[in-house]
Design a protein around this motif. Structure first.
Motif, mmCIF file in Angstrom:
data_model
loop_
_atom_site.group_PDB
_atom_site.id
_atom_site.type_symbol
_atom_site.label_atom_id
_atom_site.label_comp_id
_atom_site.label_asym_id
_atom_site.label_seq_id
_atom_site.Cartn_x
_atom_site.Cartn_y
_atom_site.Cartn_z
ATOM 1 N N PRO A 32 61.315 57.809 33.919
ATOM 2 C CA PRO A 32 62.297 57.880 35.008
ATOM 3 C C PRO A 32 61.971 59.034 35.939
ATOM 4 O O PRO A 32 61.543 60.085 35.493
ATOM 5 N N LEU A 33 62.182 58.903 37.221
ATOM 6 C CA LEU A 33 61.915 59.959 38.197
ATOM 7 C C LEU A 33 62.916 61.089 38.024
ATOM 8 O O LEU A 33 64.103 60.856 37.837
ATOM 9 N N PRO A 34 62.453 62.349 38.085
ATOM 10 C CA PRO A 34 63.373 63.488 37.933
ATOM 11 C C PRO A 34 64.294 63.583 39.126
ATOM 12 O O PRO A 34 63.920 63.253 40.253
ATOM 13 N N VAL A 35 65.522 64.055 38.825
ATOM 14 C CA VAL A 35 66.498 64.229 39.885
ATOM 15 C C VAL A 35 66.108 65.430 40.721
ATOM 16 O O VAL A 35 65.765 66.487 40.188
ATOM 17 N N GLU A 36 66.191 65.276 42.029
ATOM 18 C CA GLU A 36 65.949 66.369 42.949
ATOM 19 C C GLU A 36 64.645 67.071 42.601
ATOM 20 O O GLU A 36 64.577 68.265 42.325
ATOM 21 N N ALA A 37 63.516 66.294 42.576
ATOM 22 C CA ALA A 37 62.220 66.809 42.133
ATOM 23 C C ALA A 37 61.753 67.977 42.968
ATOM 24 O O ALA A 37 61.274 68.979 42.456
ATOM 25 N N SER A 38 61.870 67.897 44.261
ATOM 26 C CA SER A 38 61.346 68.966 45.120
ATOM 27 C C SER A 38 62.093 70.267 44.879
ATOM 28 O O SER A 38 61.500 71.355 44.861
ATOM 29 N N GLU A 39 63.402 70.216 44.645
ATOM 30 C CA GLU A 39 64.200 71.416 44.388
ATOM 31 C C GLU A 39 63.812 72.035 43.048
ATOM 32 O O GLU A 39 63.686 73.253 42.924
ATOM 33 N N ALA A 40 63.562 71.216 42.018
ATOM 34 C CA ALA A 40 63.177 71.717 40.702
ATOM 35 C C ALA A 40 61.806 72.376 40.748
ATOM 36 O O ALA A 40 61.572 73.428 40.132
ATOM 37 N N ASP A 41 60.881 71.770 41.488
ATOM 38 C CA ASP A 41 59.535 72.356 41.603
ATOM 39 C C ASP A 41 59.574 73.714 42.282
ATOM 40 O O ASP A 41 58.891 74.667 41.879
ATOM 41 N N SER A 42 60.366 73.809 43.307
ATOM 42 C CA SER A 42 60.492 75.085 44.036
ATOM 43 C C SER A 42 61.078 76.163 43.127
ATOM 44 O O SER A 42 60.626 77.305 43.106
ATOM 45 N N LEU A 43 62.087 75.758 42.323
ATOM 46 C CA LEU A 43 62.702 76.714 41.396
ATOM 47 C C LEU A 43 61.711 77.149 40.334
ATOM 48 O O LEU A 43 61.660 78.333 39.950
ATOM 49 N N ALA A 44 60.893 76.208 39.845
ATOM 50 C CA ALA A 44 59.896 76.539 38.822
ATOM 51 C C ALA A 44 58.884 77.552 39.355
ATOM 52 O O ALA A 44 58.468 78.484 38.649
ATOM 53 N N LYS A 45 58.480 77.392 40.622
ATOM 54 C CA LYS A 45 57.538 78.344 41.218
ATOM 55 C C LYS A 45 58.154 79.741 41.324
ATOM 56 O O LYS A 45 57.502 80.755 41.061
ATOM 57 N N THR A 46 59.429 79.782 41.692
ATOM 58 C CA THR A 46 60.118 81.074 41.805
ATOM 59 C C THR A 46 60.209 81.757 40.450
ATOM 60 O O THR A 46 59.990 82.974 40.314
ATOM 61 N N ILE A 47 60.535 80.938 39.401
ATOM 62 C CA ILE A 47 60.621 81.502 38.040
ATOM 63 C C ILE A 47 59.269 82.057 37.609
ATOM 64 O O ILE A 47 59.172 83.165 37.051
ATOM 65 N N ASP A 48 58.221 81.303 37.871
ATOM 66 C CA ASP A 48 56.868 81.727 37.467
ATOM 67 C C ASP A 48 56.493 83.054 38.146
ATOM 68 O O ASP A 48 55.949 83.963 37.522
ATOM 69 N N LYS A 49 56.821 83.177 39.434
ATOM 70 C CA LYS A 49 56.519 84.412 40.165
ATOM 71 C C LYS A 49 57.307 85.586 39.594
ATOM 72 O O LYS A 49 56.772 86.691 39.391
ATOM 73 N N ASP A 50 58.598 85.360 39.301
ATOM 74 C CA ASP A 50 59.417 86.452 38.776
ATOM 75 C C ASP A 50 58.937 86.893 37.399
ATOM 76 O O ASP A 50 58.996 88.088 37.057
ATOM 77 N N LEU A 51 58.489 85.915 36.580
ATOM 78 C CA LEU A 51 57.969 86.269 35.254
ATOM 79 C C LEU A 51 56.702 87.122 35.388
ATOM 80 O O LEU A 51 56.490 88.090 34.636
ATOM 81 N N ARG A 52 55.862 86.750 36.325
ATOM 82 C CA ARG A 52 54.650 87.549 36.563
ATOM 83 C C ARG A 52 55.026 88.971 37.021
ATOM 84 O O ARG A 52 54.452 89.971 36.556
ATOM 85 N N ASP A 53 55.986 89.054 37.939
ATOM 86 C CA ASP A 53 56.418 90.356 38.446
ATOM 87 C C ASP A 53 57.012 91.207 37.329
ATOM 88 O O ASP A 53 56.747 92.414 37.240
ATOM 89 N N ALA A 54 57.810 90.577 36.477
ATOM 90 C CA ALA A 54 58.430 91.307 35.364
ATOM 91 C C ALA A 54 57.365 91.852 34.416
ATOM 92 O O ALA A 54 57.448 92.995 33.941
ATOM 93 N N GLU A 55 56.349 91.023 34.139
ATOM 94 C CA GLU A 55 55.286 91.459 33.231
ATOM 95 C C GLU A 55 54.484 92.616 33.849
ATOM 96 O O GLU A 55 54.143 93.588 33.172
ATOM 97 N N ARG A 56 54.216 92.531 35.138
ATOM 98 C CA ARG A 56 53.460 93.601 35.805
ATOM 99 C C ARG A 56 54.264 94.919 35.802
ATOM 100 O O ARG A 56 53.716 95.998 35.546
ATOM 101 N N LEU A 57 55.557 94.816 36.068
ATOM 102 C CA LEU A 57 56.404 96.010 36.043
ATOM 103 C C LEU A 57 56.429 96.634 34.648
ATOM 104 O O LEU A 57 56.404 97.866 34.494
#
Length: 537
Positions: A32-57
């Protein structure tokens, strides 16, 4: 043939349409196609960036900022679960979050709260798949399938272990920056594992867990080493500042006695340690006090036990210059003392040797040797020079003063004999100007010894001595004159206050430009005591 072909083509087209409809239906049912796919992908990218930033800090020691960044990433992971529970990157992000959370909490001393412990909304159920469907065999977790670690995971775990070995090697050599540089490579390996092999193995695998635990341990070692290095750098900076302050204090104290280019511009020492020289012996005692102060200061500096390797260049050079000034003064002082002593001893010994002559003793008319006034004053001055620089009980000084007493005593004894033997030299000049010479001699004595009675006058030279010279008339030596002078000696016996003296005079006259002679002039050269009974003998 044309009629047969048309029905066949129609049948084939219909069959293709049915087949395409079947595949579309099956695909939609299984995936089945995910609901609001583009919004979920954008959120996943933001999470990934924040995790990288947290690890660097976290790696840079900014633990509180990393904690805030990680909390925000955790909240977004919960939101992503709600938005799209089946998102392709969800497990990878959760794994990365849990790993970073565990490492950071150890450093913060917190209890780890994984992403799975966060409250989640009910997870939507996917449509049931046929047991015979190939996709069904791939949806279960790897632990349920009993799968071993994929080869790519094993390779990257090996890469991580090798990197951690290099980190610890750098730590053993106290190379914290190099160790941190190597450690920063590790998160990349874990990210590749999460991205490429998520869901293909159990994260509870012993090898995987062992590598993660070692990574956390090595991270802690690097952090400890970095903190120790930072503390060492702070201590070193503090020590350097203390060294600079200490150096300035010593340089300022040395600066009272020396001058140098590294001292402040216009600096003038108020107690400059320079030997005044033998020409100014009266200045030596004061300079000796300054020397003793400087010597005590350098002794204090040496007792401070300052290691030359830790000294600022300016202080090290100032200490060398200060020591050189002390040594130069000591050398000059010793040389002066040797010179004063040598001169005094030579003058005293020559005077004693002169007074020790005995050739006069066998001739009743001969006069004993005596020390002249100028020579006696020179001996006294040399001994006084030594008195200003030597201790009163110094053997050299006491020895010379004892000899000086002997000189004075012997001279006084000889002067008494001289007084008994001295006679007015007989009158032998017979020139026509004798009366003029005698009159000038009497005038000179009365001028220089007012009130003295004239007992006898004698011109004991048989003729004038003539001197002809070319000489300067001023200090510039630009004006010259030809001087012709005639000179003669006379003696005048005088009495004043019961003391009889024999005065020996120098009388002279100069030739004028017209050939005539000037008036007589002269002075008393020396006076000697004599017995009144011997005036006319």
């Amino acid at each position: 043939m044309k009629n047969l072909c048309k029905p066949s083509c129609r049948l084939s087209f219909a069959a293709c349409c049915l087949l395409l409809a079947f595949f579309l239906t099956t695909t939609i049912a299984v995936h089945p196609l995910p609901v609001e796919a583009s919004e979920a992908d954008s959120l996943a990218k933001t999470i990934d960036k924040d995790l990288r930033d947290a690890e660097r800090l976290m790696f840079n020691g900014k633990k509180e900022e990393a904690d805030e960044k990680l909390e925000a990433a955790g909240a977004m992971i919960t939101e992503l679960k709600t938005l799209d529970p089946g998102h392709a990157k969800l497990k990878s992000l959760e794994s990365k979050y849990d790993r970073t959370r565990q490492t950071l909490d150890k450093r913060l001393g917190k209890t780890t709260k994984t992403s799975s412990e966060r409250p989640l909304p009910p997870k939507p159920q996917a449509p049931a798949a046929s047991s015979a469907s190939p996709a069904a065999a791939q949806t279960g977790p790897a632990s349920e399938q009993g799968a071993k670690l994929p080869g790519g995971v094993k390779k990257r775990l090996g890469d991580i272990e090798g990197t951690l070995n290099e980190v610890e090697r750098q730590l053993s050599n106290n190379r914290i920056k190099s160790a941190r540089y190597e450690l920063d490579k590790v998160p990349g390996y874990f990210e590749e594992i999460d991205r490429m092999y998520s869901g293909q193995f159990s994260t509870d695998d012993p090898d995987y867990q062992a590598t993660r635990e070692r990574y956390a341990e090595v991270q802690a070692k690097v952090e400890t080493g970095a903190e120790a290095e930072a503390q060492a750098e702070a201590d070193a900076a503090k020590a350097e500042e203390a060294n600079k302050a200490m150096a300035k204090e010593w340089i300022d104290r040395f600066g009272h006695y020396i001058s140098a280019s590294y001292l402040p511009p216009g600096h003038k020492p108020d107690k400059e340690l320079i030997f005044p020289g033998t020409a100014d012996p009266e200045k030596i005692p004061q300079m000796q006090k300054i020397y003793e102060e400087a010597k005590a200061l350098y002794a204090e500096y040496e007792q401070a036990g300052l290691a030359s390797s830790d000294l600022p260049w300016e202080l090290e050079q100032a200490a060398k210059d200060f020591k050189y000034a002390l040594e130069s003064y000591e050398s000059s002082y010793q040389s002066a003392m040797d010179g004063y002593t040598r001169d005094a001893e030579s003058e005293v010994d020559q005077a004693l040797e002169f007074l020790a002559r005995t050739d006069w003793e066998t001739d009743p008319e001969a006069l004993p040797p005596m020390i002249g006034k100028d020579r006696m004053e020179r001996i006294d001055g040399l001994i006084k020079n030594l008195e200003t620089v030597l201790a009163p009980d110094d053997p050299k000084l006491t020895g010379l003063k004892a000899k000086q007493v002997k000189i004075v005593q012997q001279d006084q004894k000889h002067r008494k004999i001289w007084q008994e033997r001295v006679r007015v030299r007989p009158q032998i000049y017979k020139g026509s100007d004798l009366a003029d010479i005698q009159a000038k001699a009497e005038s000179i004595v009365k001028t220089e010894k007012p009130g003295a009675a004239i007992l006898r006058i004698s011109v004991y030279k048989d003729e004038w001595k003539e001197e002809s010279v070319i000489e300067s008339t001023d200090t510039t030596n630009t004006a010259l004159r030809h001087r012709v002078t005639r000179m003669i000696n006379a003696q005048v016996a005088t009495k004043q206050n019961n003391e009889v003296l024999l005065n020996t005079l120098h009388i002279a006259k100069d030739k004028q430009s017209d050939g005539s002679w000037s008036k007589l002039y002269g002075h008393i050269m020396h006076s000697d005591k004599m017995l009144e009974a011997n005036v006319n003998r």
